[in-house]
Structure formats: C-alpha cells, structure tokens
Scaffold this motif. Sequence first.
Motif, mmCIF file in Angstrom:
data_model
loop_
_atom_site.group_PDB
_atom_site.id
_atom_site.type_symbol
_atom_site.label_atom_id
_atom_site.label_comp_id
_atom_site.label_asym_id
_atom_site.label_seq_id
_atom_site.Cartn_x
_atom_site.Cartn_y
_atom_site.Cartn_z
ATOM 1 N N VAL A 106 -15.274 4.768 -26.747
ATOM 2 C CA VAL A 106 -14.101 4.572 -27.603
ATOM 3 C C VAL A 106 -13.535 5.931 -28.022
ATOM 4 N N ALA A 107 -14.410 6.866 -28.378
ATOM 5 C CA ALA A 107 -13.968 8.201 -28.784
ATOM 6 C C ALA A 107 -13.350 8.961 -27.607
ATOM 7 N N VAL A 108 -13.923 8.834 -26.425
ATOM 8 C CA VAL A 108 -13.359 9.484 -25.237
ATOM 9 C C VAL A 108 -11.937 8.987 -24.999
ATOM 10 N N VAL A 109 -11.753 7.671 -25.081
ATOM 11 C CA VAL A 109 -10.438 7.096 -24.786
ATOM 12 C C VAL A 109 -9.402 7.470 -25.846
ATOM 13 N N ILE A 110 -9.758 7.426 -27.122
ATOM 14 C CA ILE A 110 -8.748 7.776 -28.136
ATOM 15 C C ILE A 110 -8.418 9.264 -28.047
ATOM 16 N N ASN A 111 -9.363 10.098 -27.654
ATOM 17 C CA ASN A 111 -9.035 11.504 -27.410
ATOM 18 C C ASN A 111 -7.999 11.612 -26.293
ATOM 19 N N ALA A 112 -8.167 10.852 -25.227
ATOM 20 C CA ALA A 112 -7.188 10.864 -24.129
ATOM 21 C C ALA A 112 -5.832 10.366 -24.619
ATOM 22 N N LEU A 113 -5.831 9.277 -25.374
ATOM 23 C CA LEU A 113 -4.565 8.733 -25.870
ATOM 24 C C LEU A 113 -3.889 9.687 -26.847
ATOM 25 N N ASN A 114 -4.667 10.390 -27.666
ATOM 26 C CA ASN A 114 -4.092 11.416 -28.549
ATOM 27 C C ASN A 114 -3.384 12.476 -27.720
#
Length: 151
Positions: free
Chosen positions: A131-139
């Motif tokens: 989840v943290a990896v993906v929200i970093n990408a989306l940020n």
Amino acid sequence: MATTRTTLNKAAPDAYKTTILLSEQADAAALDAGVAPLTLELVRIRVSQLNGCAFCLRTHTRDALTKGETTDRLAVLSAWRETGYFSPAERAALAIAEEITHIGAPAHGADDNISDISAVSAQQAATLRWVAVVINALNRIAISSHYPVKP
C-alpha cells in the motif's frame, strides 16, 4: 514562461490504469490480511504528507473522514509517535509508511525489530508495504503532473 505538462495519466493511460489496478490489489490484499480500512487511509495520508502531495492529501483526508476518522487524529498524524491517539497496529502501519517512503535514508528505525512493527503479522506488514509503495507512486504521478488542487 510557464510550461504546460501533460499529465501522466493522459500521456500513458495504460500505465496509469495498471497503477490504479495495483493500488486496488494492494488494498484487497491488506483487507484480506485483516488491516482495517481506516488504517489504509492513515498510511496514504502519512505518505502523502511526507511527499508533499496536496492532491492525495485532500483526497485521502476526505476518504478518512468519510470512514469515521476524527479531526483530532488527523491533526496529530504527522507527529503520531508523540501521541497516544493511534493503536499499536496503526503505529505499525505508520512506521511502515515512513520506512517505505524514506527507504534510502536512515529512518526513525522502522524495521522488523522495533516494537511498532511487531503489532502486525508478517502478512499484514507485507501488504502495508505494498500500500505504501503504491501511494508513493501515485504521489509522484500527481506531483509531477501538477494535478490541480483548488479550494
């Protein structure tokens, strides 16, 4: 002279759709592992705070409030270690969020040996990392695309 940037979601829509699908898969895995939906929002908000992503902060703060989050907890989220507002599982999730976001820097100590992380199972920790990896990408997508954030 200001330059106009093509937003990444429009420039490469299939890549963007894949990122959204990855986000949905990470969420489903976390929920299946027993992570609370509100905890996922806290992770997304904390990562977005660290990255300075106004678009995602607004989106996920609204989502958290809709899911029952309180303004008191949101107000102190950036200083979560200094408060008693967050459960051990939430603290573990927030430590993981910081670990992933600052992966190349010496962190506050987010690793498998600190007490914050031991409050979740290995499966929960793994899914929270996703989840943290993906929200970093989306940020990074939102920030580099200059997504508008208007009142």
